[in-house]
Design a protein around this motif. Sequence first.
Motif, short mmCIF file in Angstrom:
data_model
loop_
_atom_site.label_atom_id
_atom_site.label_comp_id
_atom_site.label_asym_id
_atom_site.label_seq_id
_atom_site.Cartn_x
_atom_site.Cartn_y
_atom_site.Cartn_z
N SER A 35 -35.72 5.90 -39.96
CA SER A 35 -36.43 4.75 -40.50
C SER A 35 -35.77 4.27 -41.78
CB SER A 35 -37.89 5.10 -40.75
OG SER A 35 -38.58 4.01 -41.31
N SER A 43 -38.45 0.64 -46.33
CA SER A 43 -39.05 1.83 -45.74
C SER A 43 -39.29 2.90 -46.81
CB SER A 43 -38.14 2.38 -44.64
OG SER A 43 -38.67 3.57 -44.10
N PRO A 90 -42.79 -2.74 -41.25
CA PRO A 90 -41.72 -2.38 -42.19
C PRO A 90 -41.71 -3.15 -43.51
CG PRO A 90 -40.85 -3.56 -40.29
CD PRO A 90 -42.26 -3.23 -39.97
N LEU A 180 -42.81 1.47 -38.78
CA LEU A 180 -41.76 2.30 -39.37
C LEU A 180 -41.48 3.56 -38.57
CD1 LEU A 180 -42.51 2.13 -43.21
CD2 LEU A 180 -40.66 1.02 -41.96
#
Length: 356
Positions: A35, A43, A90, A180
């Motif tokens: 991620s 992130s 995100p 995410l």
Amino acid sequence: MELKNSYTPYIRTRDDIKAVMFDVILALTPAILLSLLVYGLSSFLIMVICVLSAVLTEIVFSKIFFNEITSIKNLSAIVTGILLAFILAPYTPIYVAAFGAAMAIIFGKLIFGGIGKNRLNPAVVGREFMTVFFPLVMTSPAIWSGNSLNISELKIFSFINNNDFTNYLDKMLLNPTGALGEVSVLALIVGGIYLLIKNRISWHIPAALFSTVFIVSLFIKEIEISMGGLMLTGIFMATDMPTSPTYSFGKFYYGMMMGLTMAIFWKLGIQFETLSYSIIVLNIFSKMINKVFRPVVFGYKLNLIKKIFEVLKISVLILLFDVLWAFLHRFELIPYIVFIYIFVISIKLIASKKIK
């Protein structure tokens, strides 16, 4: 004369809550790294803010509610923060993420009395609070498509041998669409295998959930559930110990009914909240499922007819509740359910005299 403590024989283990939570963090690490690789600073900030907010809230409100702060040592707040971040878009604003993590700890865990006593998955509770109190933000397309991705694909399997199967494996390894925690199905599977090896989860809930969704999808073609989201739900969310059944048959039934609930919600027009709502509904029925599927006491015979009737009864209740929940969602009544939940659970905590 020297006195020594002695104990009656019993099953003992070196494991404690901290050890279990540490293993969950390790299992989540591959997905965390991928991620970060895809979304970079965005992130990183969301994960850090969620963890910090969860930890600080745990410290402050454990002191307010129970006059102690030792619970922070068990790492559960960190796990809650990571899992909440994993089910967020995100580019979710960090102040909204911080709010969600705080609500996850207060109204998902501490208000029930602390770790192991919660009836609902804390991370999912936090996300629903975000949806209710920040509806415009949480429904905005902007939180799903922000800055350009650091990396949009990985060519590892197809680099070795480029064909449809290896291209599919590369998509399973990295597919930056969704929340995410959904960027890598393989990373989540690796984490799940680790938890199975360490005996932190059992196979029953994930296997029942995945197989049910697969079978139902053969008949309901329009079902579109993110593979990453499904893996995250089945491996890390649905297997949450306090909110899932204890016994093997109960776990399998729990996973199966969660899969059916997902299908019903999708068929009734719920799309973006399908996974979260399914977890909440089965959390609500978890204790009833545990009671129905508890083993027969040694020396007693199983009344099969009665057991089948009990299973059918709870199945009908869950399916009816699914329809009711979908109705509440359609007419935008879920926020009022959250407000009632806040009021009732707060009164219950005060009445329990657990606050010191």
